[in-house]
Scaffold this active site. Sequence first.
Site, PDB file in Angstrom:
ATOM      1  N   SER A 159       0.821  -1.208   0.000  1.00  0.00           N
ATOM      2  CA  SER A 159       0.000   0.000   0.000  1.00  0.00           C
ATOM      3  C   SER A 159       0.852   1.253   0.000  1.00  0.00           C
ATOM      4  O   SER A 159       0.317   2.343  -0.187  1.00  0.00           O
ATOM      5  CB  SER A 159      -0.976   0.009   1.176  1.00  0.00           C
ATOM      6  OG  SER A 159      -0.381  -0.469   2.325  1.00  0.00           O
ATOM      7  N   HIS A 179      -3.351  -3.583  -5.709  1.00  0.00           N
ATOM      8  CA  HIS A 179      -3.609  -3.113  -4.344  1.00  0.00           C
ATOM      9  C   HIS A 179      -5.067  -3.316  -3.971  1.00  0.00           C
ATOM     10  O   HIS A 179      -5.947  -2.583  -4.424  1.00  0.00           O
ATOM     11  CB  HIS A 179      -3.212  -1.634  -4.237  1.00  0.00           C
ATOM     12  CG  HIS A 179      -3.333  -1.072  -2.861  1.00  0.00           C
ATOM     13  ND1 HIS A 179      -3.710   0.225  -2.603  1.00  0.00           N
ATOM     14  CD2 HIS A 179      -3.131  -1.640  -1.648  1.00  0.00           C
ATOM     15  CE1 HIS A 179      -3.730   0.429  -1.299  1.00  0.00           C
ATOM     16  NE2 HIS A 179      -3.394  -0.683  -0.695  1.00  0.00           N
ATOM     17  N   GLU A 195      -6.583  -1.221  -6.950  1.00  0.00           N
ATOM     18  CA  GLU A 195      -5.747  -0.288  -7.714  1.00  0.00           C
ATOM     19  C   GLU A 195      -4.708  -1.103  -8.480  1.00  0.00           C
ATOM     20  O   GLU A 195      -3.932  -1.848  -7.869  1.00  0.00           O
ATOM     21  CB  GLU A 195      -5.051   0.709  -6.777  1.00  0.00           C
ATOM     22  CG  GLU A 195      -6.019   1.689  -6.121  1.00  0.00           C
ATOM     23  CD  GLU A 195      -5.338   2.684  -5.177  1.00  0.00           C
ATOM     24  OE1 GLU A 195      -5.756   3.851  -5.144  1.00  0.00           O
ATOM     25  OE2 GLU A 195      -4.389   2.301  -4.451  1.00  0.00           O
ATOM     26  N   ASN A 206      -5.012   6.522  -1.045  1.00  0.00           N
ATOM     27  CA  ASN A 206      -4.311   7.013   0.143  1.00  0.00           C
ATOM     28  C   ASN A 206      -3.761   8.422  -0.046  1.00  0.00           C
ATOM     29  O   ASN A 206      -3.374   9.078   0.911  1.00  0.00           O
ATOM     30  CB  ASN A 206      -3.186   6.049   0.548  1.00  0.00           C
ATOM     31  CG  ASN A 206      -3.743   4.886   1.343  1.00  0.00           C
ATOM     32  OD1 ASN A 206      -4.787   5.008   1.982  1.00  0.00           O
ATOM     33  ND2 ASN A 206      -3.074   3.755   1.282  1.00  0.00           N
TER      34      ASN A 206
HETATM   35  P1  NAI Z   1      -0.020  -9.373   8.028  1.00  0.00           P
HETATM   36  O1  NAI Z   1       1.051  -9.044   8.983  1.00  0.00           O
HETATM   37  O2  NAI Z   1      -1.410  -9.671   8.517  1.00  0.00           O
HETATM   38  O3  NAI Z   1       0.438 -10.623   7.125  1.00  0.00           O
HETATM   39  C1  NAI Z   1       1.693 -10.746   6.540  1.00  0.00           C
HETATM   40  C2  NAI Z   1       2.000 -12.215   6.406  1.00  0.00           C
HETATM   41  O4  NAI Z   1       3.174 -12.373   5.597  1.00  0.00           O
HETATM   42  C3  NAI Z   1       2.295 -12.904   7.733  1.00  0.00           C
HETATM   43  O5  NAI Z   1       1.506 -14.054   7.851  1.00  0.00           O
HETATM   44  C4  NAI Z   1       3.789 -13.236   7.641  1.00  0.00           C
HETATM   45  O6  NAI Z   1       4.110 -14.445   8.294  1.00  0.00           O
HETATM   46  C5  NAI Z   1       3.996 -13.362   6.159  1.00  0.00           C
HETATM   47  N1  NAI Z   1       5.361 -13.082   5.718  1.00  0.00           N
HETATM   48  C6  NAI Z   1       6.192 -12.094   6.132  1.00  0.00           C
HETATM   49  N2  NAI Z   1       7.351 -12.152   5.469  1.00  0.00           N
HETATM   50  C7  NAI Z   1       7.252 -13.191   4.604  1.00  0.00           C
HETATM   51  C8  NAI Z   1       8.125 -13.742   3.624  1.00  0.00           C
HETATM   52  N3  NAI Z   1       9.337 -13.228   3.403  1.00  0.00           N
HETATM   53  N4  NAI Z   1       7.697 -14.794   2.902  1.00  0.00           N
HETATM   54  C9  NAI Z   1       6.480 -15.323   3.111  1.00  0.00           C
HETATM   55  N5  NAI Z   1       5.613 -14.849   4.039  1.00  0.00           N
HETATM   56  C10 NAI Z   1       5.994 -13.794   4.763  1.00  0.00           C
HETATM   57  O7  NAI Z   1      -0.054  -8.155   6.983  1.00  0.00           O
HETATM   58  P2  NAI Z   1      -1.259  -7.635   6.064  1.00  0.00           P
HETATM   59  O8  NAI Z   1      -2.038  -6.611   6.792  1.00  0.00           O
HETATM   60  O9  NAI Z   1      -1.963  -8.808   5.482  1.00  0.00           O
HETATM   61  O10 NAI Z   1      -0.437  -6.860   4.928  1.00  0.00           O
HETATM   62  C11 NAI Z   1       0.300  -7.524   3.955  1.00  0.00           C
HETATM   63  C12 NAI Z   1       0.614  -6.577   2.822  1.00  0.00           C
HETATM   64  O11 NAI Z   1      -0.593  -6.005   2.315  1.00  0.00           O
HETATM   65  C13 NAI Z   1       1.510  -5.409   3.148  1.00  0.00           C
HETATM   66  O12 NAI Z   1       2.316  -5.126   2.040  1.00  0.00           O
HETATM   67  C14 NAI Z   1       0.525  -4.274   3.379  1.00  0.00           C
HETATM   68  O13 NAI Z   1       1.074  -2.998   3.142  1.00  0.00           O
HETATM   69  C15 NAI Z   1      -0.508  -4.584   2.342  1.00  0.00           C
HETATM   70  N6  NAI Z   1      -1.858  -4.035   2.587  1.00  0.00           N
HETATM   71  C16 NAI Z   1      -2.415  -4.089   3.840  1.00  0.00           C
HETATM   72  C17 NAI Z   1      -3.695  -3.602   4.053  1.00  0.00           C
HETATM   73  C18 NAI Z   1      -4.326  -3.670   5.409  1.00  0.00           C
HETATM   74  O14 NAI Z   1      -5.319  -2.986   5.624  1.00  0.00           O
HETATM   75  N7  NAI Z   1      -3.822  -4.466   6.331  1.00  0.00           N
HETATM   76  C19 NAI Z   1      -4.487  -3.024   2.954  1.00  0.00           C
HETATM   77  C20 NAI Z   1      -3.837  -3.098   1.664  1.00  0.00           C
HETATM   78  C21 NAI Z   1      -2.558  -3.549   1.525  1.00  0.00           C
END
Ligand code: NAI
Length: 507
Positions: A123, A144, A156, A194
Site C-alpha cells: 500500500s 492493491h 488499484e 491514500n
Molecule cells: P499481516 O502481517 O497480517 O500478514 C503478513 C503475512 O506475511 C504474515 O503471515 C507473515 O508471516 C507473512 N510473511 C512475512 N514475510 C514473509 C516472507 N518473506 N515470505 C512469506 N511470508 C511472509 O499483513 P497484512 O495486513 O496482510 O499486509 C500484507 C501486505 O498487504 C503489506 O504489504 C501491506 O502494506 C498490504 N496491505 C495491507 C492492508 C491492510 O489494511 N492491512 C491493505 C492493503 C494492503
Amino acid sequence: MPALSTTSLVAVIGAGAMGAGIAQVAAQAGHPVRLYDNRPGAAAQAVDGIDRQLGRLVEKGKLDAEARAAIVARLEPVEAIEALADARLVIEAIVENLDVKRGLLRQLEALCGADCILASNTSSLSITRLAAGLDHPGRVIGMHFFNPAPLMALVEIVSGLATDPALADDLYETAKAWGKQPVHTRSTPGFIVNRVARPFYAESLRLLQEGAADCATLDALMRDAGGFRMGAFELTDLIGHDVNYAVTRSVFEAYYGDFRFQPSLIQQELVDAGRLGRKSGRGFYDYAEGAQRPDAVALASDLRVDSCVIEGDLGAAEPLVARLQAAGIAVTRRDGAGLLRVGDAVLALSDGRLASQRAREDGLVNLVLLDLALDYGKAGRLGIAWAAGTSAVARDQAVALLQHAGITVSPLADIPGLAVLRTVAMLANEGADAVLQGVGSAGDIDLAMRAGVNYPKGPLAWADAIGLPAVLRTLDNLQAAYGEARYRPSLLLRRHVAEGRTFHDQP
Ligand code: NAI
C-alpha cells in the site's frame, strides 16, 4: 485485453489478513490457488479461516454448501515456495518492507516461468523501486486490494515506470473477472486512494485544532450534511491513529514536505499518549464500558417563520428552496447575488471567505453562512457560521427557517470554507492534481474514492455538481485567508474553469 484464464494457477504469498482475503477472492473466481507463508502452518490456518468464513455465508443462505466445498478445494496451502513455480500470477502480501519484498521478487524471478506476472499488494512502497534490478521489471505490477479483500470492491492496478502496459490491461480485466472494480494508477506516493483521501482527515483535524467545533459536531456534519459514512474522528479512531498518522507522514515525506499533506499535531499527540482509538480503548472518543459519546451541538429556535426571499441563485444550495417550499414556507424570488433573506438575516452558501470578511466586503448586515450539503433536499443537518455583529434575533431567524424544513443546525466558529465545503473542495483539489499528474483519470479517481473508501460521490463529480468556478473561488479564498500553499488550487481546476469545462466532460 484478456483476463487470465480461470485454469491459470494463482499463487498468493503471505497468509495474513490481506493474503488470505486475496486467495479467497481468486479461488471464488474459479482459479486454483496456492497459498504460501514462511511461518510454518500459517497458510493451512488461513485456509481453515477462509473455510469458516464461507461457512458463515452458507449459514446465512448467501452461498451453497457445494460452492463452499469447491472454493476450498481450489485453495492449497503449501509449505515451500518452490511449489509456486507453475504459477501464472503471483500476488505477494508479505510484510511491508522494501528489502524483504525485493528479495522475494528476485527469488520468484528465478523460480517462476518467464510469463509469470509478479504482483505486489503493497500500500505504500514504490512499484518502480520494487522492480528495479530485476531481469524483467516489466512484469512487476501493483495489485492493491483493500481490507477486507473479499468485501471491498476496489483494486488499484499500479504501474511502475517499467511495467508493461499490456500487463496492466490484462490484470485490470482479471480483477474485473474476479468481481472487483479495478482502476489504473501510476506508482506515486499513496497511489490514488491514500493520496486523495488525506484532506478528509486533515481538514477535520485542522478545524478541531482551530476551535471550529468539537469532534462530535464535526463528525455529525460530515455524516448528516456531507453524506459520508463516518466523520474523520470516528473513522480515525476505528482505523487506529498510529496507522492513519503513519500513512499521512509517509505521504507528506514522499511529497518532499508538501503542506497539502502536513500531518496534524493533534493526531501526533494522541499517538504519543497511546490513545490509538478503539483498539486502545480511547482516541478522540472514549470506548470504555459505559462511556457516553458526546452529542453534536445543535441550535434550536422557538420562532415561527413562514416566508423568505431568494435573491438570485443560491448555487449548490439551490435545492434548499424546493425543500423550504415543500415545508410550507412562502418563497419570493427576485434578482440578486445569491442570498436568502429571512427576517433580519441574510443567508448565503460559503464561498471560502470568513463570514465577517464577506459581510464587510459585500456590505451585508446579519450575514449567516451555510455549509455545503451533499443533498440539500435530504440533509438532516447543516453547519452555519455568522459574521461578528450578526444579531441574536437574525441568527434565531436563520435557525428557525432551516429547522422548519427539518434540518438540524450546528454552529461553527467563523472559519473559512466551513466544514463540509472546505473538505470537499480539498478532496476535489487533490483529485484534480492527481489527474493533472497522470496518476489516474477523473473517472478512475472518482470510482476509487467511492469503491475504496465509500465516499457518497466521487470528489471530482462532486466538484462538477457544485460548479467548478465556485470550488475554485472557495480554494482561492481559503488560500488568501490562511496565506498557505496548502490551499493552493490545482492548475487543472483553474484551467477547467478558464476553459468552461468540467472534470467529466467528454473530450
Ligand atoms: P499481516 O502481517 O497480517 O500478514 C503478513 C503475512 O506475511 C504474515 O503471515 C507473515 O508471516 C507473512 N510473511 C512475512 N514475510 C514473509 C516472507 N518473506 N515470505 C512469506 N511470508 C511472509 O499483513 P497484512 O495486513 O496482510 O499486509 C500484507 C501486505 O498487504 C503489506 O504489504 C501491506 O502494506 C498490504 N496491505 C495491507 C492492508 C491492510 O489494511 N492491512 C491493505 C492493503 C494492503
